[in-house]
Design a protein around this motif. Structure first.
Motif, PDB file in Angstrom:
ATOM      1  N   LEU A 164       0.823  -1.204   0.000  1.00  0.00           N
ATOM      2  CA  LEU A 164       0.000   0.000   0.000  1.00  0.00           C
ATOM      3  C   LEU A 164       0.862   1.260   0.000  1.00  0.00           C
ATOM      4  O   LEU A 164       0.560   2.240  -0.707  1.00  0.00           O
ATOM      5  CB  LEU A 164      -0.937  -0.011   1.210  1.00  0.00           C
ATOM      6  N   ASN A 201       2.566   1.753  -3.453  1.00  0.00           N
ATOM      7  CA  ASN A 201       1.616   2.314  -4.423  1.00  0.00           C
ATOM      8  C   ASN A 201       1.399   3.801  -4.168  1.00  0.00           C
ATOM      9  O   ASN A 201       1.358   4.614  -5.102  1.00  0.00           O
ATOM     10  CB  ASN A 201       0.279   1.573  -4.328  1.00  0.00           C
ATOM     11  N   LEU A 227      -1.910  -5.083  -5.202  1.00  0.00           N
ATOM     12  CA  LEU A 227      -3.216  -5.032  -4.549  1.00  0.00           C
ATOM     13  C   LEU A 227      -3.911  -6.385  -4.551  1.00  0.00           C
ATOM     14  O   LEU A 227      -4.678  -6.690  -3.631  1.00  0.00           O
ATOM     15  CB  LEU A 227      -4.092  -3.983  -5.236  1.00  0.00           C
ATOM     16  N   VAL A 284      -2.480  -8.090  -1.641  1.00  0.00           N
ATOM     17  CA  VAL A 284      -3.026  -7.487  -0.428  1.00  0.00           C
ATOM     18  C   VAL A 284      -4.411  -8.050  -0.120  1.00  0.00           C
ATOM     19  O   VAL A 284      -4.716  -8.419   1.018  1.00  0.00           O
ATOM     20  CB  VAL A 284      -3.083  -5.953  -0.586  1.00  0.00           C
ATOM     21  N   LEU A 308     -10.859   0.505  -0.637  1.00  0.00           N
ATOM     22  CA  LEU A 308     -10.209   1.588  -1.375  1.00  0.00           C
ATOM     23  C   LEU A 308     -11.229   2.681  -1.676  1.00  0.00           C
ATOM     24  O   LEU A 308     -12.353   2.388  -2.094  1.00  0.00           O
ATOM     25  CB  LEU A 308      -9.619   1.075  -2.697  1.00  0.00           C
ATOM     26  N   ALA A 353      -6.621   3.926   1.417  1.00  0.00           N
ATOM     27  CA  ALA A 353      -6.745   2.476   1.595  1.00  0.00           C
ATOM     28  C   ALA A 353      -6.883   2.184   3.084  1.00  0.00           C
ATOM     29  O   ALA A 353      -6.093   2.686   3.891  1.00  0.00           O
ATOM     30  CB  ALA A 353      -5.530   1.755   1.021  1.00  0.00           C
TER      31      ALA A 353
END
Length: 439
Positions: A334, A337, A392, A395, A408, A418
């Protein structure tokens, strides 16, 4: 198997017999009524016509008087007192004298009035022989044919039912296909059922082999992947222990150590995903904020000279029962990103009692991109060279594995948020992987 195929066939045949029986009973009841009132009436009409023909030939012809039929004639101009009292007031036509047990036909001509009486008991007896008895024989024939058809269907379905019972006892994780070996199949399992059993046996063997390969890979990969990482970490520790390392070399070794730790976390996360869901991973209690600070430090190094600030705001100090490296992987993806798609501004990580929130002031996502963000290999901005589109997706799988919920929210050109929501512990002492203790 309470709702299996044999039971359904049995119910279908029972319903068929019940419906056929009701239909036949109703049909023959109608036939019996028609026999009494239509057949008997027509018979009496024909008897009356035949009598009048004989009377025209010879007026001395006496009225019919047989075992089933009694006749009375009142000639024109004579009184009806000679008739039984029940017949005196009857008009021409058919009459059912239920109380007297008689069916009467009254036929009036110029020569007189003819009364033909048929006993209801005789009509009932005739209806029994001509309607009820055939109905009973028909029902018996239907029951016999249905029973034979049911037994034949049961023999045809029994191999499929046996096969369903064998498959129903399988453990999906470890299917035992021994009973479906061709040499062990019962003799009545033939045709399509035998082909299906052989196909399932082959499929089961392939599943067993696949499970064995997966277990072997997980066991060996855990060892083979960790060994070189351990060597890299230990070698970098030895090199960092030196007193006269140039700053540039020291920074490079520190980056190697961090990359090695990240790689170990990713390997552990992948191995957890490769295991069976009911195999509990090795978990421990740890401080969520400690993991957040470590991953925030890694993110700051990733930013380099970007005008972006990484902030950590720990509103609470929650404890989490899970493998710490799993949370490292989730937060690391996260934060990477957020850093990759934020060109200026800030990336903030907020921690409270039951969740961790990562927000940024980056380029954001359109609703179409947001709807596909968790799909494997999906990249919302392909022209940016960072990542492979798996972050993701990993995740989400890790969060689902530990009962966490990841969400999200994003606005184009305004940033993305997030959120990871942890599951609370059920009970006072129960330790559930991925859960936070109750408040």
């Amino acid at each position: 198997m309470p709702h299996g195929l044999p039971r359904k066939i049995r119910i279908a045949f029972i319903l068929q017999m019940v419906m056929a029986s009701l239909a036949i009973v109703v049909a023959f009841y109608v036939v019996a009524i028609l026999f009494k009132y239509s057949f008997i009436q027509n018979t009496l009409q024909e008897e009356a016509q035949h009598y009048w023909q004989l009377y025209d030939a010879s007026p001395a012809q006496p009225p019919p008087n047989t075992y089933n039929l009694r006749g009375y004639l009142v000639e024109a101009g004579y009184s009806s007192l000679s008739l039984p009292p029940d017949l005196r007031e009857l008009r021409p036509g058919f009459h059912d004298l239920e109380q007297q047990g008689q069916l009467v036909w009254v036929d009036r001509r110029q020569a007189g009035t003819l009364y033909l009486v048929f006993l209801r008991s005789q009509a009932t007896r005739m209806a029994l022989w001509f309607a009820v008895l055939p109905a009973m024989l028909t029902l018996l024939a239907i029951y016999g044919a249905t029973w034979l058809t049911y037994r034949s269907s049961q023999r045809l379905v029994s191999p499929v039912a046996w096969l369903a019972r064998q498959v129903g006892r399988w453990d999906p994780r470890r299917p035992d296909v021994t009973e479906l070996a061709p040499e062990l199949l019962p003799a009545d399992v033939q045709g399509e059922a035998r082909q299906l059993a052989q196909a399932l046996h082959g499929l089961g063997e392939r599943v067993q082999a696949h499970i064995a390969r997966e277990r072997n890979f997980t066991r060996h990969a855990s060892h083979e992947l960790r060994t070189p990482l351990t060597v890299i970490r230990m070698a970098s520790d030895v090199m960092l222990a030196g007193d006269e390392l140039p700053p540039r070399v020291a920074r490079g070794l520190q980056r190697i150590q961090r990359a090695g730790r990240d790689m170990e976390a990713v390997v552990d996360a992948f191995l957890i995903l490769a295991r069976e869901p009911d195999v509990a991973p090795q978990s421990e209690w740890f401080q969520v904020c400690e993991v957040v600070h470590q991953e925030a430090d890694n993110a700051r190094l990733l930013l380099g000279d970007k005008p972006v600030v990484v902030e950590v705001d720990c509103l609470q100090q929650p404890m989490l029962y899970a493998p710490p490296r799993v949370l490292h992987v989730v937060l690391g993806n996260l934060l990477r990103n957020a850093c990759h798609y934020t060109d200026r501004g800030r990336v903030r990580v907020t921690v409270d009692e039951t969740q961790v929130v990562v927000s940024d002031t980056g380029i954001g996502m359109t609703p179409e991109i947001l709807a596909s963000a968790f799909e494997p290999f999906f990249r919302g901005v392909p022209e940016r060279p960072h990542g492979t589109g798996l972050g993701l997706a990993i995740v989400r799988r890790l969060c689902e594995r530990f009962g966490w919920r990841v969400e999200l929210e994003s606005v184009q050109d305004a940033g993305t948020t997030a959120s990871i929501h942890f599951a609370p512990v059920r009970g006072d002492t129960q330790q559930v992987p991925g859960a936070v203790p109750p408040a």
